[in-house]
Design a protein around this motif. Sequence first.
Motif, PDB file in Angstrom:
ATOM      1  N   UNK A 167      17.430  17.166  36.514  1.00 16.20           N
ATOM      2  CA  UNK A 167      17.789  16.124  35.551  1.00 16.20           C
ATOM      3  C   UNK A 167      17.937  16.697  34.135  1.00 16.20           C
ATOM      4  N   UNK A 168      18.609  17.852  34.042  1.00 11.80           N
ATOM      5  CA  UNK A 168      18.852  18.471  32.744  1.00 11.80           C
ATOM      6  C   UNK A 168      17.799  19.463  32.299  1.00 11.80           C
ATOM      7  N   UNK A 169      16.702  19.592  33.039  1.00  7.14           N
ATOM      8  CA  UNK A 169      15.639  20.541  32.689  1.00  7.14           C
ATOM      9  C   UNK A 169      15.793  21.824  33.513  1.00  7.14           C
ATOM     10  N   UNK A 170      15.782  22.971  32.854  1.00  2.61           N
ATOM     11  CA  UNK A 170      15.838  24.258  33.544  1.00  2.61           C
ATOM     12  C   UNK A 170      14.419  24.634  33.981  1.00  2.61           C
ATOM     13  N   UNK A 171      14.096  24.389  35.234  1.00  2.00           N
ATOM     14  CA  UNK A 171      12.719  24.533  35.708  1.00  2.00           C
ATOM     15  C   UNK A 171      12.171  25.946  35.520  1.00  2.00           C
ATOM     16  N   UNK A 172      13.001  26.959  35.771  1.00  2.00           N
ATOM     17  CA  UNK A 172      12.510  28.336  35.730  1.00  2.00           C
ATOM     18  C   UNK A 172      12.390  28.874  34.304  1.00  2.00           C
ATOM     19  N   UNK A 224       3.413  21.604  33.664  1.00  2.00           N
ATOM     20  CA  UNK A 224       2.258  20.749  33.936  1.00  2.00           C
ATOM     21  C   UNK A 224       2.543  19.294  33.580  1.00  2.00           C
ATOM     22  N   UNK A 225       3.329  19.096  32.521  1.00  2.27           N
ATOM     23  CA  UNK A 225       3.697  17.742  32.135  1.00  2.27           C
ATOM     24  C   UNK A 225       4.657  17.113  33.150  1.00  2.27           C
ATOM     25  N   UNK A 226       5.423  17.957  33.828  1.00  4.70           N
ATOM     26  CA  UNK A 226       6.416  17.476  34.787  1.00  4.70           C
ATOM     27  C   UNK A 226       5.803  17.248  36.169  1.00  4.70           C
ATOM     28  N   UNK A 227       4.973  18.207  36.598  1.00  2.07           N
ATOM     29  CA  UNK A 227       4.351  18.108  37.926  1.00  2.07           C
ATOM     30  C   UNK A 227       3.380  16.935  37.993  1.00  2.07           C
ATOM     31  N   UNK A 228       3.443  16.201  39.087  1.00  2.00           N
ATOM     32  CA  UNK A 228       2.564  15.057  39.251  1.00  2.00           C
ATOM     33  C   UNK A 228       3.088  13.815  38.572  1.00  2.00           C
ATOM     34  N   UNK A 229       4.147  13.979  37.789  1.00  2.00           N
ATOM     35  CA  UNK A 229       4.749  12.849  37.091  1.00  2.00           C
ATOM     36  C   UNK A 229       6.153  12.621  37.632  1.00  2.00           C
ATOM     37  N   UNK A 275       1.761   8.456  42.756  1.00  3.51           N
ATOM     38  CA  UNK A 275       0.983   7.702  41.767  1.00  3.51           C
ATOM     39  C   UNK A 275       1.781   7.345  40.528  1.00  3.51           C
ATOM     40  N   UNK A 276       2.682   8.226  40.107  1.00  2.00           N
ATOM     41  CA  UNK A 276       3.443   7.991  38.881  1.00  2.00           C
ATOM     42  C   UNK A 276       4.932   7.769  39.143  1.00  2.00           C
ATOM     43  N   UNK A 277       5.247   7.327  40.395  1.00  2.00           N
ATOM     44  CA  UNK A 277       6.629   7.030  40.772  1.00  2.00           C
ATOM     45  C   UNK A 277       7.567   8.184  40.447  1.00  2.00           C
ATOM     46  N   UNK A 278       7.396   9.337  41.118  1.00  4.92           N
ATOM     47  CA  UNK A 278       8.217  10.511  40.806  1.00  4.92           C
ATOM     48  C   UNK A 278       9.681  10.296  41.177  1.00  4.92           C
ATOM     49  N   UNK A 279      10.546  11.017  40.507  1.00  3.89           N
ATOM     50  CA  UNK A 279      11.973  10.973  40.815  1.00  3.89           C
ATOM     51  C   UNK A 279      12.326  11.967  41.912  1.00  3.89           C
ATOM     52  N   UNK A 280      11.463  12.973  42.125  1.00  2.00           N
ATOM     53  CA  UNK A 280      11.668  13.953  43.189  1.00  2.00           C
ATOM     54  C   UNK A 280      10.345  14.180  43.905  1.00  2.00           C
ATOM     55  N   UNK A 281      10.374  14.031  45.224  1.00  2.00           N
ATOM     56  CA  UNK A 281       9.187  14.274  46.049  1.00  2.00           C
ATOM     57  C   UNK A 281       9.498  15.417  47.004  1.00  2.00           C
ATOM     58  N   UNK A 282       8.636  16.431  47.011  1.00  4.65           N
ATOM     59  CA  UNK A 282       8.756  17.551  47.944  1.00  4.65           C
ATOM     60  C   UNK A 282       7.619  17.434  48.951  1.00  4.65           C
ATOM     61  N   UNK A 326       8.374  27.531  44.639  1.00  6.15           N
ATOM     62  CA  UNK A 326       9.114  28.053  43.488  1.00  6.15           C
ATOM     63  C   UNK A 326       9.605  26.916  42.606  1.00  6.15           C
ATOM     64  N   UNK A 327      10.105  25.851  43.220  1.00  4.64           N
ATOM     65  CA  UNK A 327      10.593  24.709  42.447  1.00  4.64           C
ATOM     66  C   UNK A 327       9.462  24.026  41.697  1.00  4.64           C
ATOM     67  N   UNK A 328       8.262  24.033  42.278  1.00  2.00           N
ATOM     68  CA  UNK A 328       7.114  23.399  41.644  1.00  2.00           C
ATOM     69  C   UNK A 328       6.439  24.302  40.616  1.00  2.00           C
ATOM     70  N   UNK A 329       6.848  25.566  40.551  1.00  2.00           N
ATOM     71  CA  UNK A 329       6.193  26.506  39.644  1.00  2.00           C
ATOM     72  C   UNK A 329       4.810  26.889  40.106  1.00  2.00           C
ATOM     73  N   UNK A 330       4.597  26.935  41.430  1.00  2.00           N
ATOM     74  CA  UNK A 330       3.272  27.189  42.001  1.00  2.00           C
ATOM     75  C   UNK A 330       3.192  28.502  42.768  1.00  2.00           C
ATOM     76  N   UNK A 331       4.116  29.408  42.517  1.00  2.00           N
ATOM     77  CA  UNK A 331       4.045  30.724  43.158  1.00  2.00           C
ATOM     78  C   UNK A 331       2.842  31.503  42.628  1.00  2.00           C
TER      79      UNK A 331
END
Length: 394
Positions: free
Chosen positions: A108-113, A121-126, A206-213, A88-93
Motif C-alpha cells: 500500500x505504498x510502503x517499501x517494506x524492505x 513494529x508500527x505496521x506489524x500487528x496493525x 485484533x486491529x482489523x489488518x489489511x493483510x493477513x499471512x 521476509x515480508x513480516x521483517x522477522x528473518x
Amino acid sequence: MAASTKHPGKRIAERGLARDIVASDVAPSDVARSAAHDRPILEVQDLVVTASGVAAALVDGVSFSLARAQTLCIVGESGCGKSLTALALMGLLARPAVRVARGRAQFDGHALFEMSDRELSDLRGDRIAMVFQEPMTSLNPAFRVGDQIAETIVRHRGLGRAEARERALQLLRRVRIPAPEKRLDAYPHQLSGGMRQRVMVAMALANDPELLIADEPTTALDVTIQAQILELIADLQRDTGTALILVTHDLGVVAEVADRVAVMYAGRIVEQGPVERIFDDPQHPYTVGLLGSLPSIGRREGRLATIPGSVPPPSRWGPGCRFASRCPLAQQRCVTQRPELEQVGEGHAAACLRLPIDAHLDTRLSTQLGTHPDALRDIRPEADRGTRPHTRGT
C-alpha cells in the motif's frame, strides 16, 4: 463439520458461479469500490533471501502481487522457501544470519524492505498480521491469552487495559471459542490445539489488518478442526476485506479458498496463476506431480502416483532447474540452464524448458502420474469424470 469429498475443480467452479451471481446484483455505485479492491495492496518483485555460509539463495527471485480481499495460496513441499518468504515480508528473518539480499516489496505504498525496525513494529500487528504454524510455540506460556491479545490492541490502538480486555473478549467470541469469559484468563497450555489456533487468529485480527499471512495454520489440527479454522478465516476475510496469503501444502485447502496459486520448489516459484488454471491445466511437471498424487474416491487404475525423491538441500542446488533431479522430462540443458517464468495463459505462468508439457504427457511424464496414459485427466475438473480426488476442505 464433515470433510468435503468434492473434486477441487468442481468446488472452484461453484465458487466462481457464486461470485457471478453476487456480481450480477452489484449496484453501479459499487463499481469504483470494486475497482479499488482490484488494485494490488502488495507487490513483491525479485525477492532474494540468503543465509550465511550457504551459496545458493534460499528464496530466489520470487515475484507476485495480491489485491485487496484476494487470497493467494503458496504451496510446495517442506523446504521450498514458503515460510521464509512470509517471514521476509513480516521483517522477522533471523538477521544477520538470514537476510533479504535483493528485491522489493510494496505494501500500500510502503517499501517494506526499506523501513526501519520501529516503522515495521508500527505496521506489524496493525495493518499486517501473521498467524504462525504452531501456536504453542508462538503464544507466551507465562501470560494469560486475554492479556496477550490485549497487548497488541494497547500497542496499536492506545486503549486502556480495561477497554483492551473487553475488545479481547469480543475477539474470542468472534472466533467462536466456547465460554470466552473463562478462556480469557486461561494460559495457553490449558487450551486445546484448536482453541490455541483460534486465539492466534483472534490476535492477528485484533486491529482489523489489511493483510493477513497464515503460515500453515491448520497443520497440527485434525480435519474437523481444520475445516472450522479455515471457515473462520474465510468468514472474517469476507467481513473485513482483508487480503490473505495462505502458506500450505494441502491442495484440498487450496481448492477451497484460493483465488491465485503460487507453486514453490527449492526457493523458486515454478508456476503461478488463477486457481482454476492451475488445477485445470498445470504446466510444470512439479505441479502435475503434486496434483497427480492426490488420493481418489472410486476406482483408479494403477498405484497412487508419487514424486520420487525429496527436495534437495541448498548445497545441491545448481544453476539450472532445481527440479531436474526428480523430473521425468529433464534433459541435460535443464541442469545448466535456468528456466524463467513464461506466460502460458491469461495470468498463468510456468518456469519449464519443456513447455508446453501437454506434448509429453503420453511419454515419460505418465510414469510420474500413474500407469494410465491419461492419468492427468483424473485431476482435471470435468463434470463427467467419475474419479474424484479426496481432499479435505470446509
